[in-house]
Structure formats: structure tokens, C-alpha cells
Design a protein around this motif. Sequence first.
Motif, short mmCIF file in Angstrom:
data_model
loop_
_atom_site.label_atom_id
_atom_site.label_comp_id
_atom_site.label_asym_id
_atom_site.label_seq_id
_atom_site.Cartn_x
_atom_site.Cartn_y
_atom_site.Cartn_z
N LYS A 128 0.84 -1.20 0.00
CA LYS A 128 0.00 0.00 0.00
C LYS A 128 0.87 1.25 0.00
O LYS A 128 0.60 2.20 -0.75
CB LYS A 128 -0.91 -0.02 1.23
N LEU A 129 1.92 1.26 0.82
CA LEU A 129 2.83 2.40 0.88
C LEU A 129 3.54 2.61 -0.46
O LEU A 129 3.66 3.74 -0.94
CB LEU A 129 3.86 2.20 1.99
N ALA A 130 3.98 1.52 -1.08
CA ALA A 130 4.66 1.62 -2.37
C ALA A 130 3.73 2.19 -3.44
O ALA A 130 4.14 3.03 -4.25
CB ALA A 130 5.18 0.25 -2.81
N GLU A 131 2.47 1.76 -3.43
CA GLU A 131 1.52 2.29 -4.42
C GLU A 131 1.23 3.76 -4.17
O GLU A 131 1.17 4.55 -5.12
CB GLU A 131 0.23 1.49 -4.38
N GLN A 132 1.07 4.15 -2.92
CA GLN A 132 0.81 5.56 -2.62
C GLN A 132 2.01 6.42 -3.00
O GLN A 132 1.84 7.50 -3.59
CB GLN A 132 0.49 5.73 -1.13
N LEU A 133 3.23 5.95 -2.68
CA LEU A 133 4.42 6.69 -3.08
C LEU A 133 4.52 6.82 -4.60
O LEU A 133 4.86 7.89 -5.11
CB LEU A 133 5.67 5.98 -2.56
N MET A 134 4.21 5.73 -5.31
CA MET A 134 4.26 5.76 -6.76
C MET A 134 3.32 6.82 -7.32
O MET A 134 3.69 7.62 -8.18
CB MET A 134 3.92 4.40 -7.34
N GLN A 135 2.08 6.83 -6.82
CA GLN A 135 1.10 7.78 -7.33
C GLN A 135 1.51 9.22 -7.03
O GLN A 135 1.43 10.10 -7.90
CB GLN A 135 -0.27 7.48 -6.74
N THR A 165 10.15 2.58 -5.70
CA THR A 165 8.99 1.76 -5.33
C THR A 165 9.08 0.28 -5.72
O THR A 165 8.40 -0.54 -5.10
CB THR A 165 7.70 2.33 -5.93
N VAL A 166 9.88 -0.09 -6.70
CA VAL A 166 9.90 -1.49 -7.14
C VAL A 166 10.77 -2.39 -6.28
O VAL A 166 10.33 -3.48 -5.91
CB VAL A 166 10.28 -1.59 -8.64
N PRO A 167 12.01 -2.01 -5.91
CA PRO A 167 12.81 -2.93 -5.10
C PRO A 167 12.17 -3.17 -3.72
O PRO A 167 11.42 -2.34 -3.21
CB PRO A 167 14.15 -2.21 -4.94
N ASN A 168 12.49 -4.30 -3.16
CA ASN A 168 11.93 -4.69 -1.86
C ASN A 168 12.78 -4.07 -0.74
O ASN A 168 13.51 -4.76 -0.05
CB ASN A 168 11.91 -6.21 -1.77
N TRP A 169 12.63 -2.77 -0.54
CA TRP A 169 13.40 -2.06 0.48
C TRP A 169 12.89 -2.45 1.87
O TRP A 169 11.73 -2.80 2.05
CB TRP A 169 13.25 -0.55 0.30
N PRO A 170 13.75 -2.36 2.91
CA PRO A 170 13.31 -2.67 4.27
C PRO A 170 12.14 -1.79 4.74
O PRO A 170 11.36 -2.20 5.60
CB PRO A 170 14.56 -2.40 5.13
N LEU A 171 12.00 -0.62 4.18
CA LEU A 171 10.88 0.26 4.51
C LEU A 171 9.54 -0.41 4.23
O LEU A 171 8.56 -0.15 4.93
CB LEU A 171 11.00 1.56 3.68
N PHE A 172 9.51 -1.28 3.23
CA PHE A 172 8.27 -1.94 2.84
C PHE A 172 8.05 -3.28 3.57
O PHE A 172 7.10 -3.99 3.27
CB PHE A 172 8.25 -2.19 1.33
N ASN A 173 8.94 -3.63 4.50
CA ASN A 173 8.83 -4.91 5.22
C ASN A 173 8.75 -4.70 6.73
O ASN A 173 9.32 -5.46 7.50
CB ASN A 173 10.05 -5.79 4.91
N GLN A 174 8.04 -3.71 7.17
CA GLN A 174 7.96 -3.42 8.60
C GLN A 174 6.89 -4.25 9.32
O GLN A 174 6.86 -4.27 10.53
CB GLN A 174 7.71 -1.94 8.82
N HIS A 175 6.01 -4.89 8.58
CA HIS A 175 4.94 -5.69 9.18
C HIS A 175 4.94 -7.08 8.54
O HIS A 175 4.05 -7.42 7.77
CB HIS A 175 3.57 -5.03 8.95
N PRO A 176 5.92 -7.94 8.89
CA PRO A 176 6.00 -9.26 8.25
C PRO A 176 4.82 -10.17 8.63
O PRO A 176 4.26 -10.04 9.72
CB PRO A 176 7.32 -9.83 8.76
#
Length: 92
Positions: free
Chosen positions: A7-14, A52-63
Amino acid sequence: MDWQGQKLAEQLMQILLVGFAVVAFATGYALGSFQTMLLVFASGVVITTLITVPNWPLFNQHPLNWLDPSEAEKHPKPHAANSSSKKKTNKK
């Protein structure tokens, strides 16, 4: 990437794409150059992709916590009901 990360990646992309589009339009209009506008926007697309495409640690805060295989064997999947077991109704 977890669900909140997607969700964060999509919002950042937009947000980034709209921001770069506005900056590209303003730059192209100010300079009177369509080519400059396209280059600025294309640069924005590349930057947005790199963010937004790479799997950065920012996008893995809720495993997600997956079920262990030993626990999965204890609780088998329910089977779907066969359509042949359903009763047929006669309509008149």
C-alpha cells in the motif's frame, strides 16, 4: 513486501508520478520545449521505479507470520462440496 508495504509503495508511486508530471509540465512550459518536458517526466518515472519497485526494508515493517508445516498437517484443508450431492428441485 508485506501488505502495508504494498500500500505504501503504491501511494508513493502515485504521489511521485503526479509530482514529476507537474514539475515536467512546468519546466516544459517555461522553456517552451516538449522534449525537455518528456525528459524530465521520463527521469521521474525512472526515479519512481527505483524507489517503489525494489523490496526495500521500509516496505517490510509488518511481516506475515506463516503457519509451520507441522501445524498445517494437523489442520487439513476443508474439501469443497460436490455439485452432485446437491438436491435438484423441480420447477413447474
